[in-house]
Motif scaffolding. Structure first.
Motif, PDB file in Angstrom:
ATOM      1  N   ALA A   1       0.630  -1.252  -0.057  1.00 35.46           N
ATOM      2  CA  ALA A   1       0.137  -0.242  -0.338  1.00 35.46           C
ATOM      3  C   ALA A   1       1.351   0.574  -0.374  1.00 35.46           C
ATOM      4  N   ALA A   2       2.113   0.972   0.845  1.00 31.17           N
ATOM      5  CA  ALA A   2       2.752   2.627   0.693  1.00 31.17           C
ATOM      6  C   ALA A   2       3.144   2.766  -0.689  1.00 31.17           C
ATOM      7  N   VAL A   3       3.412   1.857  -1.840  1.00 37.61           N
ATOM      8  CA  VAL A   3       3.494   2.210  -3.046  1.00 37.61           C
ATOM      9  C   VAL A   3       3.189   2.047  -3.709  1.00 37.61           C
TER      10      VAL A   3
ATOM     11  N   THR B   1      -6.350  -1.344  -9.182  1.00 33.33           N
ATOM     12  CA  THR B   1      -5.839  -1.746  -7.941  1.00 33.33           C
ATOM     13  C   THR B   1      -4.251  -2.765  -8.605  1.00 33.33           C
ATOM     14  N   PRO B   2      -3.719  -2.669  -8.151  1.00 36.10           N
ATOM     15  CA  PRO B   2      -2.272  -3.347  -8.591  1.00 36.10           C
ATOM     16  C   PRO B   2      -2.029  -4.264  -7.437  1.00 36.10           C
ATOM     17  N   SER B   3      -1.465  -5.449  -8.142  1.00 38.04           N
ATOM     18  CA  SER B   3      -1.909  -7.279  -7.486  1.00 38.04           C
ATOM     19  C   SER B   3      -0.463  -7.006  -7.232  1.00 38.04           C
TER      20      SER B   3
ATOM     21  N   ALA C   1       9.555  -2.159   4.649  1.00 33.90           N
ATOM     22  CA  ALA C   1       9.635  -0.857   4.402  1.00 33.90           C
ATOM     23  C   ALA C   1       8.653  -0.054   3.883  1.00 33.90           C
ATOM     24  N   GLY C   2       7.947  -0.687   2.818  1.00 39.47           N
ATOM     25  CA  GLY C   2       6.948   0.182   1.951  1.00 39.47           C
ATOM     26  C   GLY C   2       8.343   0.610   0.916  1.00 39.47           C
ATOM     27  N   GLN C   3      10.003   0.058   0.909  1.00 38.79           N
ATOM     28  CA  GLN C   3      10.095   1.116  -0.410  1.00 38.79           C
ATOM     29  C   GLN C   3      10.869   0.258  -0.905  1.00 38.79           C
ATOM     30  N   VAL C   4      11.191   1.092  -2.705  1.00 37.30           N
ATOM     31  CA  VAL C   4      11.424   0.361  -3.419  1.00 37.30           C
ATOM     32  C   VAL C   4      12.302  -0.165  -3.488  1.00 37.30           C
ATOM     33  N   VAL C   5      13.008  -1.521  -3.703  1.00 44.34           N
ATOM     34  CA  VAL C   5      14.813  -1.397  -4.011  1.00 44.34           C
ATOM     35  C   VAL C   5      15.483  -2.105  -5.435  1.00 44.34           C
ATOM     36  N   GLY C   6      13.764  -2.124  -6.291  1.00 44.49           N
ATOM     37  CA  GLY C   6      14.060  -2.731  -7.466  1.00 44.49           C
ATOM     38  C   GLY C   6      13.524  -2.514  -8.228  1.00 44.49           C
ATOM     39  N   MET C   7      13.212  -3.078  -9.577  1.00 42.40           N
ATOM     40  CA  MET C   7      12.535  -2.859 -10.540  1.00 42.40           C
ATOM     41  C   MET C   7      12.559  -4.694 -11.434  1.00 42.40           C
TER      42      MET C   7
END
Length: 390
Positions: A79-81, A189-191, A239-245
């Motif tokens: 939900a954070a991203v 809504t993204p899965s 932590a709800g942070q983007v670490v990769g694509m």
């Protein structure tokens, strides 16, 4: 750089711009791991196939292939991203084939990070922001095919929610992660797909279903069920942070030890691969600065107007078809000819032609040398025109 081998044979570039519509090239699975390098014929991670019930002349309304996915993972992290994500929908080539993927919002005024293969071959790009629900036209700021990174700019966007970015250097094997994206290209809504990091700094040989291959290195490997449409979406830490694509996925061989239980209850081995966000952002910053290089292309893509294949003897790129009215057609290039040089630089394969044209832009004049079917060398100077992306 829009010259590619016939249907998918030239790497991750687009299908020929004038090809009959059908499903865009899909990235699929391959049941093999070769030593330290995973041979991954990628799942359609970013190019969601549409049904092909139409001819080259009549394009009927597309129907998306709906993907189902085991919904799991940390809801708070996902939900954070989500407000900082977009759905990327493209029209491929000039016949109306369609594709879909995901993007990560970098700036409030609409700069978006995604995979190059999500927009490769696009003649039109529309992006729907998850945070505000609005749809924008988008242009490609630049791309790096070799690292599968592209940056888009949404037209007229303001006040967008940006994705919270983490530090991929802190990622460790065993960390819980969630892949978030536009699985199936269905929008809304993204899965999510949860898993753990299973390896770092992974090299893979990535192929589309035609067998065209490219090398990607330094990837994060996970056991999350990355699916079609997820490409360009975030791999998120606890932590709800983007670490990769998210970029690639495979169903590995019988040697695989990790498994995922699908929504149908069937157990299937899965592997997903993501570009570390630090690496992706490094490419994005280069693109933002306008610094073109041997791998980074800035701005619109140029087109000569041919489909090409390898000669098999290292003697040029053999022309399959020529787009009517294109620079190649005006110069007199016809199917069966072999392009052997551009601007005096040798062309020994279809990929070499693509690489040379990556360094050009619409409006550039280039000299083209080809050998016709009577084995006579021909030369012409042509002015390149705007072609599909990447």
């Amino acid at each position: 750089m829009s010259e590619h081998q016939q249907y998918g044979a030239g790497g991750w570039g687009p299908v020929p711009q004038w090809a009959p519509p059908g499903p865009p090239r899909r990235r699929r699975t391959v049941p093999v791991l070769l030593g330290a390098v995973a041979l991954v014929v990628l799942v359609a991670v970013g190019l969601t196939a549409w049904t092909a019930g139409r001819s080259a002349q009549v394009a009927s309304a597309p129907t998306p292939v709906t993907a189902t996915r085991y919904q799991s993972g940390d809801p708070a992290a996902a939900a954070a991203v989500q407000p900082g994500l977009v759905d990327v929908d493209t029209v491929i080539g000039y016949q109306g084939a369609q594709a879909a993927g995901t993007g990560i919002v970098l700036t409030a005024d609409g700069e978006v990070l995604t995979n190059n293969h999500v927009v490769a071959g696009a003649t039109r790009i529309q992006v729907t922001d998850i945070g505000n629900g609005r749809t924008y036209a988008a242009t490609v700021v630049g791309y790096d095919r070799s690292r599968d990174v592209a940056v888009l700019q949404l037209q007229g966007a303001t006040g967008l929610t940006t994705a919270p970015l983490g530090d991929s250097a802190t990622v460790a094997v065993g960390d819980p992660v969630v892949g978030v994206g536009n699985a199936g290209g269905v929008g809304g809504t993204p899965s999510t797909a949860a898993g753990t990091v299973t390896a770092l700094d992974r090299p893979i040989t990535a192929s589309d279903e035609s067998g065209s291959a490219e090398q990607l290195t330094g990837l994060i490997q996970v056991d999350a069920d990355i699916q079609a449409g997820d490409s360009g979406g975030p791999l998120v830490n606890s932590a709800g942070q983007v670490v990769g694509m998210d970029t690639a996925a495979s169903t590995p061989s019988r040697t695989a030890t990790r498994h995922h239980r699908s929504a149908t209850g069937q157990t299937a081995a899965v592997q997903g691969f993501a570009i570390p966000i630090d690496d992706a952002l490094s490419v994005a910053r280069q693109i933002e600065s306008g610094a073109a290089s041997s791998t980074v292309h800035i701005g619109e893509s140029a087109m000569l107007g041919v489909s090409v294949t390898d000669s098999g003897a290292g003697q040029g790129a053999v022309v399959g078809q020529v787009l009517a009215g294109s620079p190649a057609a005006q110069a007199g290039v016809v199917a069966g000819d072999a392009i052997v040089a551009v601007n005096g630089q040798s062309v020994d394969s279809a990929a070499a032609l693509t690489t040379l044209l990556d360094g050009t832009h619409p409006g550039d004049s280039v000299s083209v040398t080809w050998v016709d079917q009577s084995q006579q060398q021909q030369d012409a100077t042509v002015t390149l025109v705007t072609g599909p992306t990447g």
